[in-house]
Design a protein around this motif. Sequence first.
Motif, PDB file in Angstrom:
ATOM      1  N   LYS A  12       1.033  -1.595   0.343  1.00  0.00           N
ATOM      2  CA  LYS A  12      -0.095  -0.596   0.237  1.00  0.00           C
ATOM      3  C   LYS A  12       0.417   1.109  -0.184  1.00  0.00           C
ATOM      4  O   LYS A  12       0.171   2.306  -0.674  1.00  0.00           O
ATOM      5  CB  LYS A  12      -0.749   0.028   1.075  1.00  0.00           C
ATOM      6  CG  LYS A  12      -2.237   1.469   1.330  1.00  0.00           C
ATOM      7  CD  LYS A  12      -3.178   1.385   2.562  1.00  0.00           C
ATOM      8  CE  LYS A  12      -3.690   2.314   2.910  1.00  0.00           C
ATOM      9  NZ  LYS A  12      -5.140   2.437   4.097  1.00  0.00           N
ATOM     10  N   ASN A  13       1.654   1.252   1.214  1.00  0.00           N
ATOM     11  CA  ASN A  13       2.814   2.826   1.132  1.00  0.00           C
ATOM     12  C   ASN A  13       4.067   1.942   0.766  1.00  0.00           C
ATOM     13  O   ASN A  13       4.896   3.231   1.046  1.00  0.00           O
ATOM     14  CB  ASN A  13       2.464   2.989   1.937  1.00  0.00           C
ATOM     15  CG  ASN A  13       2.683   2.676   3.588  1.00  0.00           C
ATOM     16  OD1 ASN A  13       3.358   1.845   3.301  1.00  0.00           O
ATOM     17  ND2 ASN A  13       1.784   2.631   4.240  1.00  0.00           N
ATOM     18  N   LYS A  14       4.388   1.079  -0.386  1.00  0.00           N
ATOM     19  CA  LYS A  14       6.072   1.095   0.043  1.00  0.00           C
ATOM     20  C   LYS A  14       6.305   0.356  -1.661  1.00  0.00           C
ATOM     21  O   LYS A  14       5.279  -0.881  -1.172  1.00  0.00           O
ATOM     22  CB  LYS A  14       6.721   0.357   1.739  1.00  0.00           C
ATOM     23  CG  LYS A  14       6.425  -0.749   1.607  1.00  0.00           C
ATOM     24  CD  LYS A  14       6.711  -0.946   3.000  1.00  0.00           C
ATOM     25  CE  LYS A  14       5.799  -1.636   4.247  1.00  0.00           C
ATOM     26  NZ  LYS A  14       6.676  -2.413   5.738  1.00  0.00           N
ATOM     27  N   THR A  30      11.462   0.936  -0.719  1.00  0.00           N
ATOM     28  CA  THR A  30      11.149   1.973  -0.986  1.00  0.00           C
ATOM     29  C   THR A  30       9.925   3.315  -0.200  1.00  0.00           C
ATOM     30  O   THR A  30       8.725   2.077  -0.833  1.00  0.00           O
ATOM     31  CB  THR A  30      11.286   2.457  -2.803  1.00  0.00           C
ATOM     32  OG1 THR A  30      12.566   1.908  -3.502  1.00  0.00           O
ATOM     33  CG2 THR A  30      11.178   3.450  -3.089  1.00  0.00           C
ATOM     34  N   SER A  31      10.178   4.301  -0.212  1.00  0.00           N
ATOM     35  CA  SER A  31       8.490   4.635   0.390  1.00  0.00           C
ATOM     36  C   SER A  31       8.938   6.401  -0.230  1.00  0.00           C
ATOM     37  O   SER A  31       9.509   6.599  -0.154  1.00  0.00           O
ATOM     38  CB  SER A  31       8.186   4.420   1.840  1.00  0.00           C
ATOM     39  OG  SER A  31       8.144   3.751   1.797  1.00  0.00           O
ATOM     40  N   VAL A 201       0.546   6.893   0.002  1.00  0.00           N
ATOM     41  CA  VAL A 201       0.056   5.523  -0.901  1.00  0.00           C
ATOM     42  C   VAL A 201       0.056   5.422  -2.320  1.00  0.00           C
ATOM     43  O   VAL A 201      -0.102   6.416  -2.650  1.00  0.00           O
ATOM     44  CB  VAL A 201      -1.147   5.518  -0.661  1.00  0.00           C
ATOM     45  CG1 VAL A 201      -2.419   3.885  -1.161  1.00  0.00           C
ATOM     46  CG2 VAL A 201      -2.154   5.945   0.509  1.00  0.00           C
ATOM     47  N   ASN A 202       0.637   4.195  -2.748  1.00  0.00           N
ATOM     48  CA  ASN A 202       0.781   3.521  -4.192  1.00  0.00           C
ATOM     49  C   ASN A 202      -0.262   3.899  -4.695  1.00  0.00           C
ATOM     50  O   ASN A 202      -1.227   3.605  -4.517  1.00  0.00           O
ATOM     51  CB  ASN A 202       1.553   2.257  -3.858  1.00  0.00           C
ATOM     52  CG  ASN A 202       1.320   1.727  -5.439  1.00  0.00           C
ATOM     53  OD1 ASN A 202       1.356   2.558  -6.002  1.00  0.00           O
ATOM     54  ND2 ASN A 202       2.092   0.498  -5.683  1.00  0.00           N
ATOM     55  N   PRO A 203      -0.428   4.587  -5.799  1.00  0.00           N
ATOM     56  CA  PRO A 203      -1.668   5.361  -6.391  1.00  0.00           C
ATOM     57  C   PRO A 203      -1.802   4.200  -7.512  1.00  0.00           C
ATOM     58  O   PRO A 203      -3.011   4.493  -7.883  1.00  0.00           O
ATOM     59  CB  PRO A 203      -1.325   6.048  -7.505  1.00  0.00           C
ATOM     60  CG  PRO A 203       0.878   6.142  -7.388  1.00  0.00           C
ATOM     61  CD  PRO A 203       0.770   5.923  -5.861  1.00  0.00           C
ATOM     62  N   LYS A 225      11.230 -14.806 -14.458  1.00  0.00           N
ATOM     63  CA  LYS A 225      11.712 -16.226 -13.401  1.00  0.00           C
ATOM     64  C   LYS A 225      12.546 -16.323 -12.625  1.00  0.00           C
ATOM     65  O   LYS A 225      12.603 -17.585 -11.737  1.00  0.00           O
ATOM     66  CB  LYS A 225      12.946 -16.431 -14.519  1.00  0.00           C
ATOM     67  CG  LYS A 225      13.379 -16.275 -16.092  1.00  0.00           C
ATOM     68  CD  LYS A 225      14.947 -16.631 -16.290  1.00  0.00           C
ATOM     69  CE  LYS A 225      14.429 -17.123 -17.736  1.00  0.00           C
ATOM     70  NZ  LYS A 225      15.948 -16.884 -18.632  1.00  0.00           N
ATOM     71  N   GLN A 226      11.090 -15.218 -11.668  1.00  0.00           N
ATOM     72  CA  GLN A 226      11.323 -15.774 -10.232  1.00  0.00           C
ATOM     73  C   GLN A 226      10.149 -16.197  -9.518  1.00  0.00           C
ATOM     74  O   GLN A 226       9.284 -15.025  -9.773  1.00  0.00           O
ATOM     75  CB  GLN A 226      12.356 -14.419  -9.813  1.00  0.00           C
ATOM     76  CG  GLN A 226      13.610 -13.858 -10.173  1.00  0.00           C
ATOM     77  CD  GLN A 226      14.431 -14.939  -9.825  1.00  0.00           C
ATOM     78  OE1 GLN A 226      14.004 -15.771  -9.390  1.00  0.00           O
ATOM     79  NE2 GLN A 226      15.475 -15.184 -10.542  1.00  0.00           N
ATOM     80  N   SER A 227      10.034 -16.005  -8.384  1.00  0.00           N
ATOM     81  CA  SER A 227       8.174 -16.164  -7.789  1.00  0.00           C
ATOM     82  C   SER A 227       8.296 -14.386  -7.364  1.00  0.00           C
ATOM     83  O   SER A 227       8.845 -14.496  -6.720  1.00  0.00           O
ATOM     84  CB  SER A 227       8.441 -17.331  -6.247  1.00  0.00           C
ATOM     85  OG  SER A 227       9.661 -17.040  -5.508  1.00  0.00           O
ATOM     86  N   MET A 228       6.374 -14.339  -7.045  1.00  0.00           N
ATOM     87  CA  MET A 228       7.050 -12.792  -6.911  1.00  0.00           C
ATOM     88  C   MET A 228       5.617 -13.193  -5.904  1.00  0.00           C
ATOM     89  O   MET A 228       5.172 -13.594  -5.777  1.00  0.00           O
ATOM     90  CB  MET A 228       6.015 -12.149  -8.364  1.00  0.00           C
ATOM     91  CG  MET A 228       7.676 -11.755  -9.247  1.00  0.00           C
ATOM     92  SD  MET A 228       8.152 -10.848  -8.777  1.00  0.00           S
ATOM     93  CE  MET A 228       9.640 -12.424  -8.194  1.00  0.00           C
ATOM     94  N   LYS A 229       5.526 -11.911  -5.031  1.00  0.00           N
ATOM     95  CA  LYS A 229       4.518 -11.118  -3.780  1.00  0.00           C
ATOM     96  C   LYS A 229       3.618 -10.104  -4.379  1.00  0.00           C
ATOM     97  O   LYS A 229       4.208  -9.305  -4.330  1.00  0.00           O
ATOM     98  CB  LYS A 229       5.472 -11.701  -3.073  1.00  0.00           C
ATOM     99  CG  LYS A 229       5.810 -12.926  -2.349  1.00  0.00           C
ATOM    100  CD  LYS A 229       6.466 -13.157  -1.446  1.00  0.00           C
ATOM    101  CE  LYS A 229       7.456 -14.584  -1.391  1.00  0.00           C
ATOM    102  NZ  LYS A 229       7.493 -14.041  -0.038  1.00  0.00           N
ATOM    103  N   ARG A 230       2.805 -10.338  -4.268  1.00  0.00           N
ATOM    104  CA  ARG A 230       2.420  -8.846  -3.066  1.00  0.00           C
ATOM    105  C   ARG A 230       1.044  -8.951  -3.325  1.00  0.00           C
ATOM    106  O   ARG A 230       0.154  -9.358  -2.444  1.00  0.00           O
ATOM    107  CB  ARG A 230       1.475  -8.612  -5.401  1.00  0.00           C
ATOM    108  CG  ARG A 230       0.428  -7.419  -4.969  1.00  0.00           C
ATOM    109  CD  ARG A 230      -0.466  -7.402  -6.610  1.00  0.00           C
ATOM    110  NE  ARG A 230      -0.745  -5.490  -5.644  1.00  0.00           N
ATOM    111  CZ  ARG A 230      -1.599  -4.888  -5.526  1.00  0.00           C
ATOM    112  NH1 ARG A 230      -2.109  -6.027  -5.052  1.00  0.00           N
ATOM    113  NH2 ARG A 230      -2.162  -4.011  -5.681  1.00  0.00           N
ATOM    114  N   ASN A 231       2.118  -7.767  -1.381  1.00  0.00           N
ATOM    115  CA  ASN A 231       0.737  -8.247  -0.251  1.00  0.00           C
ATOM    116  C   ASN A 231      -0.469  -6.979  -0.203  1.00  0.00           C
ATOM    117  O   ASN A 231       0.163  -5.741  -0.845  1.00  0.00           O
ATOM    118  CB  ASN A 231       1.772  -8.226   0.887  1.00  0.00           C
ATOM    119  CG  ASN A 231       2.644  -9.716   1.295  1.00  0.00           C
ATOM    120  OD1 ASN A 231       1.670 -10.756   0.221  1.00  0.00           O
ATOM    121  ND2 ASN A 231       3.735  -9.887   1.263  1.00  0.00           N
TER     122      ASN A 231
END
Length: 232
Positions: A12-14, A30-31, A201-203, A225-231
């Motif tokens: 949300k913010n980083k 990064t924020s 907040v990330n737009p 080629k990498q495993s990604m995450k999004r929280n």
Amino acid sequence: GTGTGFSAEFRKNKAEHIAECGNVILKMTTSVLKKSNCELRRLTVENSGHKKPIKGKLVVYFDPCIEKREAYSSHPAFSKLFLTDDWDEKNNCYLFSRRGSAGDSVFSAAGFIEDAAVSHESDREKVLTTPEGVFSVGKKTKFKGRRGNPDCCCAFSIDIELKPRESVSYTLALTAGETREQALETLQTVRAEKKERKFGVNPLHSDSFENIVGGEMLTGALYPKQSMKRNK
């Protein structure tokens, strides 16, 4: 390099970028501050091993621009001609400035929040090698504070020595202002802050289907080629 794994998380913010190579883990968070013209990049180096200490250098490199994306894209080759660099010894930071076509100027300060022993360089030829360019970051680590006009960069180097299971963090602040004093004052204020910081907040972040899919596509495009995450 070979054997290095990468991952990214957009929250949300980083945004977090993580690299792992052997027992070394490097995380960059990064924020953007909510009420200041300031971006923070927190760099954490961890020795995840159980037996051996690690010793090396944390090298940070970027190309200052201070230009609107449209203007830079139109004339990237000429962008550097209007950019100047200076090292502010008192504030232990770089100060970059750009003079616009209308005579107005924009300033940006770059320095660490922590009181770290930092060596620095803005002469690109003393930081990078050819023909590798930015892919050679880290090969040269003996920085002597030479200026890089008219084709400047920004590079910092910090000595790192960690025991097993130990980590250390440094936070790079990038500020902006219409005057030199504004950019430096923002940096000084951020360094002096003791209370918890509030971030913008990330737009691109929301619970909408479009943004969830977009977040997955962005990380997939960056590291296919990498495993990604999004929280959330």
